[in-house]
Every structure is written in C-alpha cells, then in structure tokens.
Design a protein around this motif. Structure first.
Motif, short mmCIF file in Angstrom:
data_model
loop_
_atom_site.label_atom_id
_atom_site.label_comp_id
_atom_site.label_asym_id
_atom_site.label_seq_id
_atom_site.Cartn_x
_atom_site.Cartn_y
_atom_site.Cartn_z
N SER A 44 0.96 -1.17 0.18
CA SER A 44 0.07 -0.09 0.11
C SER A 44 0.80 1.20 -0.03
O SER A 44 0.38 2.21 -0.43
CB SER A 44 -0.65 -0.12 1.30
N PHE A 45 2.06 1.14 0.17
CA PHE A 45 3.17 2.26 0.33
C PHE A 45 3.83 2.27 -0.85
O PHE A 45 3.99 3.28 -1.68
CB PHE A 45 4.01 1.90 1.38
N ALA A 46 4.73 1.08 -1.25
CA ALA A 46 5.39 0.84 -2.48
C ALA A 46 5.40 -0.54 -2.75
O ALA A 46 5.12 -1.55 -2.17
CB ALA A 46 6.77 1.25 -2.12
N PRO A 47 5.69 -0.85 -4.20
CA PRO A 47 5.74 -2.22 -4.77
C PRO A 47 6.73 -3.06 -4.12
O PRO A 47 6.72 -4.33 -3.79
CB PRO A 47 6.22 -1.97 -6.16
N ARG A 48 7.88 -2.43 -3.54
CA ARG A 48 8.90 -3.14 -2.71
C ARG A 48 9.62 -2.32 -1.62
O ARG A 48 9.14 -1.05 -1.69
CB ARG A 48 10.03 -3.51 -3.55
N ALA A 49 9.99 -2.81 -0.48
CA ALA A 49 10.50 -2.30 0.60
C ALA A 49 11.56 -1.03 0.27
O ALA A 49 11.49 -0.01 0.71
CB ALA A 49 11.02 -2.99 1.65
N ASP A 50 12.60 -1.45 -0.78
CA ASP A 50 13.38 -0.47 -0.95
C ASP A 50 12.94 1.11 -1.60
O ASP A 50 13.76 1.99 -1.92
CB ASP A 50 14.58 -1.15 -1.89
N LEU A 51 11.59 0.72 -2.12
CA LEU A 51 10.87 1.83 -3.05
C LEU A 51 10.24 2.94 -2.05
O LEU A 51 9.61 3.68 -2.30
CB LEU A 51 10.18 1.43 -4.08
N ALA A 52 9.83 2.24 -0.73
CA ALA A 52 9.30 2.90 0.25
C ALA A 52 10.31 3.86 1.27
O ALA A 52 11.45 3.69 1.24
CB ALA A 52 8.48 1.80 1.00
N SER A 53 9.60 4.87 1.73
CA SER A 53 10.43 5.58 2.80
C SER A 53 10.77 4.75 4.09
O SER A 53 10.34 3.70 4.41
CB SER A 53 9.62 6.86 3.29
N LYS A 54 11.74 5.42 4.96
CA LYS A 54 12.28 4.93 5.96
C LYS A 54 11.12 4.72 6.92
O LYS A 54 10.79 3.54 7.50
CB LYS A 54 13.32 5.81 6.67
N ASP A 55 10.04 5.70 7.00
CA ASP A 55 8.91 5.59 8.01
C ASP A 55 8.01 4.38 7.59
O ASP A 55 7.60 3.82 8.40
CB ASP A 55 8.23 7.29 8.03
N GLN A 56 7.84 4.61 6.31
CA GLN A 56 6.81 3.27 5.89
C GLN A 56 7.64 2.02 6.20
O GLN A 56 6.90 1.06 6.66
CB GLN A 56 6.53 3.65 4.29
N GLN A 57 8.81 1.64 5.84
CA GLN A 57 9.50 0.35 6.32
C GLN A 57 9.46 0.26 7.73
O GLN A 57 9.10 -0.86 8.14
CB GLN A 57 10.99 0.48 5.75
N ILE A 58 9.65 1.35 8.60
CA ILE A 58 9.57 0.77 9.97
C ILE A 58 8.14 0.74 10.48
O ILE A 58 7.85 -0.02 11.23
CB ILE A 58 9.87 2.42 10.81
N ALA A 59 7.03 1.43 9.85
CA ALA A 59 5.63 0.88 10.18
C ALA A 59 5.48 -0.40 9.77
O ALA A 59 4.67 -1.21 10.71
CB ALA A 59 4.93 1.69 9.35
N ILE A 60 5.91 -0.92 8.66
CA ILE A 60 5.77 -2.33 8.60
C ILE A 60 6.39 -3.13 9.15
O ILE A 60 6.01 -4.24 9.77
CB ILE A 60 6.02 -2.82 6.97
#
Length: 438
Positions: A85-101
């Motif tokens: 829901s944030f980005a297709p892959r984790a490396d394409l998401a922001s730091k905050d989004q990765q931490i949220a997941i």
C-alpha cells in the motif's frame, strides 16, 4: 551438513544479518493496515540500529538477493503485512513506511524475525511505538523529508487482524529465513504447510508444530519424502512441506515439489545459454590477462604470486552446481569448509574494493586484481582490511565464519570478471591458471 557449508541463493540473509536470508509461502492478500501497537513496538533509534546491522543503514538498498530496504524485507513479507500500500517493494518505500511495516512484523513474530540484528540492536517487544509518519502513498519524497518532530499518526480504527491461532497458515509469512515460522499453523494436522528456512531441521519443525502426538519428525518426513528426498537430514530453505501428516506422500499436490522439478525445457535452455556465456566471458578474461602479462617470464612470475584463499584445499560445494537454492540457478563460487576463525588470505595482489556486510554473503571482502578480475571472500566472522587498501598475495584479510545465509562455517570463494553478481567464472580454474595447485 556443516562440513559442506551450503548456503542459500546469494542476494547481495541477510543485506541482513537477520537475512529478512531470511521466507514463507506468501499470502496472496495483503493484511489490513493496522496502527502500530503500543505493546510490541520499538523506537526509531532502535530500528536505525537494526538497519545498520542489516543493511549498513541503507534504506533504499536492493542488491538483487531477494531482500529489500533497510530492514531487508522479503517480498512476500512486505506484501503480507500491507507494505504494497506504500510501495511495490520495501526499497522503494520511505524509512518511516518501512518502520511502520516492521512494527507489524515485530508484533506478529517478535524480535526473532531479525535473529542476529535484533540482539545487537536491543530490539525487544514491549517498547513505545516508533515516531514515524508513514503516510498512505508510495514514494520517499512524501515521507522521508518530513522532520522527525512530526506528531505521530493517529492509529487507524481498522480492527486488529484475527489472532494467529485462527488465521490461515500463510496469512503471516516470515520476515526472515533464520527462525522457525511461528505464524504457520500450529496444529500441523490438516491442510497446513510450512516453508523451510535457513537453520531448520525436521526435528525442530516437528517440535515447533507440536507434532509429537502424530509421529514427530519421522511422520513429517514420510509425508514429505517426495519433496525432501532420501536424506531426512538434508532440507533446503524454500522447500514447502505439508504439515498434514495423515496425507500419503503420493497425494501431495504438485506445487509442493522442489522448483527444480518444475522447470520447463525453455528454462533449462536459458540456463544452458547463460552457462555458455559465462564460459565465453571466462575465456575472454583469460585472453585479457595473457595480453597484460607481456611475456611468459612475467606470466610465470605472476603465477607464482598467487595462492589459495585458505590453507586447506578441501572443497565442499563445488562451482556451478545447479539448484533452486541460488537465485542464479547455480552455485557461483566454491566453498572451503573450515572452522570459524580460520585465517582467510588474498589469493593475489589486489586492491580492496569492498569490505563489510554483503547481505546473503555475510561479512565479505572483494578484491580487484591487476588482471581486471575480482575475487570475493564471504561468510567471514572478522575483517582485517578496509576499502582502498592494497594487499599482497597470502596477506590475511579476515577470518572465516558462518555469517549470512549458511548452514555451517566455511569460506565462499568467488571469482568474477566484474564487480557485480552474475559475472562469475570457475574460481578453481582461475587459480590453476595462476599456477596454484588445488
């Protein structure tokens, strides 16, 4: 097992010490986006420490090893916990989004999802939630530029997912391949499956799934004999086992068979073509090396300056062995099974171009030699050189270990025509061309 030191497909674990090297059969439906729980969370500083261990704090890293972002999510985990829901892959998401997941993975699986780096970073359950603002759209620009002082996002009113004891076995796949999948069905009696991760044994899986009352690991083996083969002590990460021990081996669905048995003729042809290309590249590399040597005398002198990476010449897993355990479809180097702490040395004079964590390769050193070739030394427990340093043949560059995606201590030695993964050539043939008797 330890003597041969098999490791999983390189995807330059872990880039993670926890190898987030480290997967389960992914659920096809993303979990609902749940606000970060107060009971099982961690601070941003703690997640920064985990990322430093996993990926040297590179939140946009994608080394091609199948794990992405600063916390090294596998794609199935990123999807299952709502990351898409944030980005297709984790490396394409922001730091905050990765931490949220990551907070959701921590809540579901605990710090064991990052078995090595959670210990180093002090990651535990029961902390305060991270002060992050993941937002709802993909892309780093909208979230990473926001100052840390931004107030916490109000937790969504979406109800929490059904407890694990009632959820489907594949609704919460593992974030790593290092720990036993606690999100798999616990009964192991009917319709359940389990995906093998690094470090698993049939006994360990049977214990975790409470299968003593239905025959233990022996019955688990009989139910999965077509998948495992004739040796119950030899299982590989990525194999999908049925936990329905009442089902006969012949009745197992085709999808549980190893991927190597499902390859089409077209895929095999592509693999053969790729092998031919590697041979051609190796031949070209040898021709370049001969031209640079200038003369036979100089070539002889150059050969005399090479040595083996370790004192022992015993070889474990050979170069070019095919199988689904490696993302390239074959073993890209050669393994020397030695005890942890064994001296690892440069095979020839070279410049250090990489020294540090290499994801599935664990702690590694990559050298560039005067003939334009590169040599790699992986899974080490300690490094004694740094990037930019010049080393000579036989000089110690570190000590062997079992870091990254491995099942036992060994040195993975690789020779490439370029610095990137996928340009490998036969490392023993290269050493022999330099006069090394091995």
């Amino acid at each position: 097992m330890a003597a041969r030191g098999r490791h999983r497909r390189p995807r330059p674990r872990r880039v993670s010490r926890a190898s987030l090297a480290f997967t389960a059969g992914g659920a096809g439906v993303a979990l609902p986006l749940i606000g970060v729980g107060q009971a099982n969370a961690a601070s941003v500083d703690t997640w920064d420490k985990v990322a430093e261990c996993e990926s040297t704090d590179n939140w946009s890293i994608n080394t091609g090893n199948g794990y992405y972002g600063g916390l090294q999510f596998s794609q199935s985990t990123w999807k299952a916990y709502g990351g898409t829901s944030f980005a297709p892959r984790a490396d394409l998401a922001s730091k905050d989004q990765q931490i949220a997941i990551a907070e959701k993975v921590l809540d579901a699986q605990g710090p064991g999802a990052w078995p090595v780096c959670s210990v180093k970073a002090g990651l535990t359950r029961g902390g305060q939630p991270a002060d992050v603002t993941p937002g709802t759209a993909s892309g780093r620009a909208q979230t990473q530029t926001a100052p840390k002082a931004t107030p916490k996002a109000t937790p969504k009113a979406t109800p929490k997912a059904t407890p694990k004891t009632e959820s489907a076995p594949e609704a919460a796949p593992k974030a790593t391949t290092k720990a036993v999948d606690q999100s798999a069905a616990t009964t192991g009696r009917s319709g359940s499956s389990y995906t093998v991760v690094s470090g698993d044994t049939l006994s360990r899986i049977a214990d975790a799934q409470n299968m003593d009352g239905v025959g233990g690991w022996q019955r688990l083996y009989e139910a999965n004999r077509r998948v495992i083969g004739d040796d119950p002590d030899l299982i590989y990460p990525g194999q999908k086992l049925t936990l329905d021990t009442h089902r006969s081996p012949a009745a197992q669905p085709r999808e549980s068979q190893p991927r190597t048995e499902q390859r089409t003729d077209q895929a095999k042809q592509r693999a053969e073509q790729a092998a031919k290309q590697r041979v051609e590249q190796a031949n070209k590399a040898r021709e370049r090396a001969k031209k640079k040597s200038g003369s036979a005398a100089h070539s002889s002198s150059s050969s005399a300056s090479f040595t083996s990476p370790v004192a022992s010449h015993a070889v474990g897993t050979a170069y070019g062995i095919s199988g689904s355990n490696w993302s390239s479809g074959h073993h890209t180097g050669v393994d020397f099974p030695v005890a942890t702490g064994t001296q690892v040395r440069a095979v020839g004079s070279a410049e250090v171009v990489a020294a540090g964590w290499g994801g599935a390769y664990g702690y590694q050193v990559v050298l560039r030699h005067p003939d334009g070739m590169y040599s790699q030394y992986a899974h080490m427990s300690a490094l004694t050189v740094h990037v930019g340093q010049t080393v000579s043949a036989g000089q110690q560059i570190g000590r062997s270990g079992a870091t990254g995606n491995v099942t036992g201590p060994h040195v993975h030695f690789e020779v490439r025509t370029g610095p990137d993964y996928g340009s490998d050539v036969n490392p023993l043939a290269y050493l022999r061309s330099k006069g090394v008797q091995i």
